[in-house]
Design a protein around this motif. Structure first.
Motif, PDB file in Angstrom:
ATOM      1  N   GLN A   1       0.802  -1.218   0.000  1.00  0.00           N
ATOM      2  CA  GLN A   1       0.000   0.000   0.000  1.00  0.00           C
ATOM      3  C   GLN A   1       0.841   1.277   0.000  1.00  0.00           C
ATOM      4  O   GLN A   1       0.376   2.311  -0.461  1.00  0.00           O
ATOM      5  N   ASP A   2       2.065   1.237   0.476  1.00  0.00           N
ATOM      6  CA  ASP A   2       2.900   2.435   0.451  1.00  0.00           C
ATOM      7  C   ASP A   2       4.278   2.185  -0.168  1.00  0.00           C
ATOM      8  O   ASP A   2       5.228   2.905   0.078  1.00  0.00           O
ATOM      9  N   CYS A   3       4.356   1.178  -1.028  1.00  0.00           N
ATOM     10  CA  CYS A   3       5.600   0.850  -1.721  1.00  0.00           C
ATOM     11  C   CYS A   3       5.762   1.765  -2.931  1.00  0.00           C
ATOM     12  O   CYS A   3       4.906   1.793  -3.818  1.00  0.00           O
ATOM     13  N   PRO A   4       6.865   2.515  -3.004  1.00  0.00           N
ATOM     14  CA  PRO A   4       7.052   3.401  -4.154  1.00  0.00           C
ATOM     15  C   PRO A   4       7.206   2.651  -5.475  1.00  0.00           C
ATOM     16  O   PRO A   4       6.842   3.169  -6.529  1.00  0.00           O
ATOM     17  N   THR A   5       7.724   1.448  -5.437  1.00  0.00           N
ATOM     18  CA  THR A   5       7.863   0.665  -6.674  1.00  0.00           C
ATOM     19  C   THR A   5       6.486   0.262  -7.195  1.00  0.00           C
ATOM     20  O   THR A   5       6.201   0.386  -8.391  1.00  0.00           O
ATOM     21  N   VAL A   6       5.630  -0.196  -6.327  1.00  0.00           N
ATOM     22  CA  VAL A   6       4.260  -0.547  -6.718  1.00  0.00           C
ATOM     23  C   VAL A   6       3.551   0.692  -7.250  1.00  0.00           C
ATOM     24  O   VAL A   6       2.890   0.645  -8.293  1.00  0.00           O
ATOM     25  N   ALA A   7       3.700   1.813  -6.569  1.00  0.00           N
ATOM     26  CA  ALA A   7       3.057   3.059  -7.005  1.00  0.00           C
ATOM     27  C   ALA A   7       3.510   3.450  -8.408  1.00  0.00           C
ATOM     28  O   ALA A   7       2.697   3.857  -9.247  1.00  0.00           O
ATOM     29  N   GLU A   8       4.800   3.324  -8.679  1.00  0.00           N
ATOM     30  CA  GLU A   8       5.329   3.687  -9.994  1.00  0.00           C
ATOM     31  C   GLU A   8       4.764   2.786 -11.090  1.00  0.00           C
ATOM     32  O   GLU A   8       4.387   3.256 -12.164  1.00  0.00           O
ATOM     33  N   VAL A   9       4.699   1.498 -10.830  1.00  0.00           N
ATOM     34  CA  VAL A   9       4.140   0.563 -11.816  1.00  0.00           C
ATOM     35  C   VAL A   9       2.675   0.895 -12.074  1.00  0.00           C
ATOM     36  O   VAL A   9       2.219   0.910 -13.222  1.00  0.00           O
ATOM     37  N   MET A  10       1.920   1.178 -11.029  1.00  0.00           N
ATOM     38  CA  MET A  10       0.495   1.469 -11.190  1.00  0.00           C
ATOM     39  C   MET A  10       0.255   2.798 -11.902  1.00  0.00           C
ATOM     40  O   MET A  10      -0.767   2.991 -12.548  1.00  0.00           O
ATOM     41  N   ARG A  11       1.212   3.706 -11.809  1.00  0.00           N
ATOM     42  CA  ARG A  11       1.092   5.018 -12.452  1.00  0.00           C
ATOM     43  C   ARG A  11       1.382   4.960 -13.952  1.00  0.00           C
ATOM     44  O   ARG A  11       0.898   5.783 -14.723  1.00  0.00           O
ATOM     45  N   ASP A  12       2.185   3.991 -14.386  1.00  0.00           N
ATOM     46  CA  ASP A  12       2.630   3.896 -15.782  1.00  0.00           C
ATOM     47  C   ASP A  12       1.740   2.931 -16.563  1.00  0.00           C
ATOM     48  O   ASP A  12       1.699   1.745 -16.263  1.00  0.00           O
ATOM     49  N   PRO A  13       1.018   3.422 -17.579  1.00  0.00           N
ATOM     50  CA  PRO A  13       0.091   2.566 -18.327  1.00  0.00           C
ATOM     51  C   PRO A  13       0.759   1.344 -18.974  1.00  0.00           C
ATOM     52  O   PRO A  13       0.195   0.251 -18.961  1.00  0.00           O
ATOM     53  N   ALA A  14       1.953   1.501 -19.512  1.00  0.00           N
ATOM     54  CA  ALA A  14       2.643   0.373 -20.157  1.00  0.00           C
ATOM     55  C   ALA A  14       3.042  -0.682 -19.126  1.00  0.00           C
ATOM     56  O   ALA A  14       2.910  -1.885 -19.371  1.00  0.00           O
ATOM     57  N   LEU A  15       3.536  -0.232 -17.969  1.00  0.00           N
ATOM     58  CA  LEU A  15       3.911  -1.181 -16.927  1.00  0.00           C
ATOM     59  C   LEU A  15       2.685  -1.888 -16.350  1.00  0.00           C
ATOM     60  O   LEU A  15       2.735  -3.078 -16.053  1.00  0.00           O
ATOM     61  N   ARG A  16       1.583  -1.159 -16.203  1.00  0.00           N
ATOM     62  CA  ARG A  16       0.344  -1.786 -15.710  1.00  0.00           C
ATOM     63  C   ARG A  16      -0.130  -2.865 -16.669  1.00  0.00           C
ATOM     64  O   ARG A  16      -0.562  -3.942 -16.248  1.00  0.00           O
ATOM     65  N   THR A  17      -0.037  -2.585 -17.962  1.00  0.00           N
ATOM     66  CA  THR A  17      -0.449  -3.563 -18.966  1.00  0.00           C
ATOM     67  C   THR A  17       0.433  -4.798 -18.884  1.00  0.00           C
ATOM     68  O   THR A  17      -0.064  -5.934 -18.897  1.00  0.00           O
TER      69      THR A  17
END
Length: 63
Positions: free
Chosen positions: A27-43
């Motif tokens: 819930q407060d991991c910056p790596t998880v946050a970055e992946v969720m913010r980037d559409p290509a990484l989320r895909t």
């Protein structure tokens, strides 16, 4: 009271190992946050999760 170990959303089937200093879980991991913010990484993450479910349907279920 039962404590549930959080799963890492970036490593299908693995528990959160608090690999980022200062994080208390996904819930407060910056790596998880970055992946969720980037559409290509989320895909790509969705593809990896789908592949993991196909190989082992139990891999993504909570313990």
């Amino acid at each position: 009271m039962t404590t549930v170990a959080a799963r890492c959303p970036l490593r299908p089937g693995d528990f959160c190992t608090l690999c980022v200093p200062g994080a208390t879980g996904p819930q407060d991991c910056p790596t998880v946050a970055e992946v969720m913010r980037d559409p290509a990484l989320r895909t790509r993450l969705a593809e990896l999760q789908r592949e993991a479910r196909e190989v082992s349907p139990r891999a993504l279920r909570p313990a």
